[in-house]
Write a protein that holds these residues in place. Structure first.
Motif, PDB file in Angstrom:
ATOM      1  N   ASP A 183     -61.115 -12.902 -30.363  1.00  0.00           N
ATOM      2  CA  ASP A 183     -60.060 -13.247 -29.416  1.00  0.00           C
ATOM      3  C   ASP A 183     -59.101 -14.279 -30.003  1.00  0.00           C
ATOM      4  O   ASP A 183     -57.885 -14.199 -29.798  1.00  0.00           O
ATOM      5  N   SER A 184     -59.632 -15.243 -30.736  1.00  0.00           N
ATOM      6  CA  SER A 184     -58.773 -16.271 -31.327  1.00  0.00           C
ATOM      7  C   SER A 184     -57.807 -15.675 -32.341  1.00  0.00           C
ATOM      8  O   SER A 184     -56.651 -16.120 -32.453  1.00  0.00           O
ATOM      9  N   ASP A 185     -58.250 -14.665 -33.090  1.00  0.00           N
ATOM     10  CA  ASP A 185     -57.358 -13.988 -34.037  1.00  0.00           C
ATOM     11  C   ASP A 185     -56.251 -13.248 -33.299  1.00  0.00           C
ATOM     12  O   ASP A 185     -55.085 -13.273 -33.709  1.00  0.00           O
ATOM     13  N   VAL A 186     -56.629 -12.601 -32.220  1.00  0.00           N
ATOM     14  CA  VAL A 186     -55.647 -11.853 -31.428  1.00  0.00           C
ATOM     15  C   VAL A 186     -54.607 -12.804 -30.843  1.00  0.00           C
ATOM     16  O   VAL A 186     -53.396 -12.519 -30.855  1.00  0.00           O
ATOM     17  N   ARG A 187     -55.066 -13.935 -30.344  1.00  0.00           N
ATOM     18  CA  ARG A 187     -54.145 -14.923 -29.775  1.00  0.00           C
ATOM     19  C   ARG A 187     -53.142 -15.410 -30.829  1.00  0.00           C
ATOM     20  O   ARG A 187     -51.943 -15.520 -30.559  1.00  0.00           O
ATOM     21  N   LYS A 188     -53.609 -15.686 -32.028  1.00  0.00           N
ATOM     22  CA  LYS A 188     -52.724 -16.146 -33.100  1.00  0.00           C
ATOM     23  C   LYS A 188     -51.717 -15.060 -33.473  1.00  0.00           C
ATOM     24  O   LYS A 188     -50.538 -15.352 -33.742  1.00  0.00           O
ATOM     25  N   LYS A 189     -52.169 -13.814 -33.509  1.00  0.00           N
ATOM     26  CA  LYS A 189     -51.257 -12.716 -33.838  1.00  0.00           C
ATOM     27  C   LYS A 189     -50.201 -12.538 -32.754  1.00  0.00           C
ATOM     28  O   LYS A 189     -49.034 -12.254 -33.056  1.00  0.00           O
ATOM     29  N   ALA A 190     -50.597 -12.677 -31.495  1.00  0.00           N
ATOM     30  CA  ALA A 190     -49.634 -12.557 -30.405  1.00  0.00           C
ATOM     31  C   ALA A 190     -48.568 -13.640 -30.511  1.00  0.00           C
ATOM     32  O   ALA A 190     -47.368 -13.376 -30.322  1.00  0.00           O
ATOM     33  N   LYS A 191     -48.973 -14.852 -30.836  1.00  0.00           N
ATOM     34  CA  LYS A 191     -48.013 -15.941 -30.990  1.00  0.00           C
ATOM     35  C   LYS A 191     -47.080 -15.685 -32.172  1.00  0.00           C
ATOM     36  O   LYS A 191     -45.881 -15.998 -32.110  1.00  0.00           O
ATOM     37  N   ALA A 192     -47.626 -15.112 -33.242  1.00  0.00           N
ATOM     38  CA  ALA A 192     -46.782 -14.766 -34.388  1.00  0.00           C
ATOM     39  C   ALA A 192     -45.762 -13.701 -34.007  1.00  0.00           C
ATOM     40  O   ALA A 192     -44.603 -13.749 -34.435  1.00  0.00           O
ATOM     41  N   ALA A 193     -46.197 -12.727 -33.201  1.00  0.00           N
ATOM     42  CA  ALA A 193     -45.277 -11.678 -32.740  1.00  0.00           C
ATOM     43  C   ALA A 193     -44.145 -12.290 -31.934  1.00  0.00           C
ATOM     44  O   ALA A 193     -42.964 -11.960 -32.141  1.00  0.00           O
TER      45      ALA A 193
END
Length: 249
Positions: free
Chosen positions: A104-114
């Protein structure tokens, strides 16, 4: 009113010749078509945007790295995706979570990058077959929502896609009652965290063996605003009826 979205994830399928399906899809879509998004493999993003320019179909990527640049051989950043003209990127798909052990933490970081690159993040969540059998679906969904959604989510920078892992590519589809239960639960959770003004407007998609013959049933759910479609999005003749069913819902 929340916008409706029919999103197609081509996964690791397609070559340049496949982009002819975009023009064919445009010809088959109803006049009242919802937003339509196609996410082809990364090597096709530039050409897909060129091919889709006159169709109104949006183009997205299937994943991005959380960093903007760096020594990450084989990865693609959100900024690179945006540079192709794409508007969306899928993050947290179950195949990424399972095969690449993304958390989940990886997904959150990717969403913020998007978001930082000006892209809309299509954030995927969903339970496994074991969790489903153990009646742990809502607990798993609650945890993924808490861990995967960054602060700052809005209806313009985020779409949430619920994909029960046990239904993806299996032909198994939850009952309408099960779909309603989960989507209503998701809506309640995001309203509780982000407020009704934002939570009421976030599009919620269902994904998992969506086909032309079951789409109308799925779209009866009040909190289902569209679909994230895999195999049935590869051919215009298969995807168009799903788009029409969403338009009529």
């Amino acid at each position: 009113m929340r916008r409706k979205l029919a999103a197609g994830n081509w996964k690791m399928n397609g070559t340049a010749a496949s982009l002819a399906e975009l023009e064919a899809l445009k010809a088959l879509m109803p006049e009242n078509a919802p937003d339509v998004l196609i996410c082809p493999p990364a090597p096709l993003l530039f050409r897909a945007n060129e091919a889709a320019r006159a169709t109104g179909i949006q183009i997205g990527a299937q994943d991005c790295h959380a960093q903007n640049s760096g020594a990450f051989t084989g990865d693609i950043s959100a900024a690179m995706i945006a540079d192709t003209g794409a508007s969306h990127v899928i993050v947290g798909h179950s195949e990424r979570r399972e095969a690449y052990e993304e958390h989940d933490s990886d997904v959150r970081k990717k969403a913020k990058a998007a978001w930082a690159a000006g892209l809309t993040a299509v954030i995927c969540i969903g339970e496994s077959a074991d969790n489903h059998s153990a009646n742990n679906t809502l607990d798993i969904i609650a945890g993924q929502l808490a861990g995967s959604l960054p602060d700052g989510m809005t209806a313009t920078n985020t779409v949430i896609a619920y994909e029960p892992i046990w239904a993806i590519g299996t032909g198994k589809v939850p009952t309408l009652e099960q779909i309603v239960e989960v989507h209503d639960f998701i809506r309640g959770k995001i309203i509780s965290r982000f407020g009704a003004e934002i939570g009421d407007m976030i599009p919620l998609l269902y994904g998992g063996s969506v086909k032309p013959d079951n789409a109308a049933m799925i779209f009866k759910a009040e909190n289902v605003d569209g679909a994230l479609v895999g195999g049935a999005s590869l051919k215009a003749a298969d995807f168009a009826p799903i788009i029409s069913a969403l338009a009529d819902s």
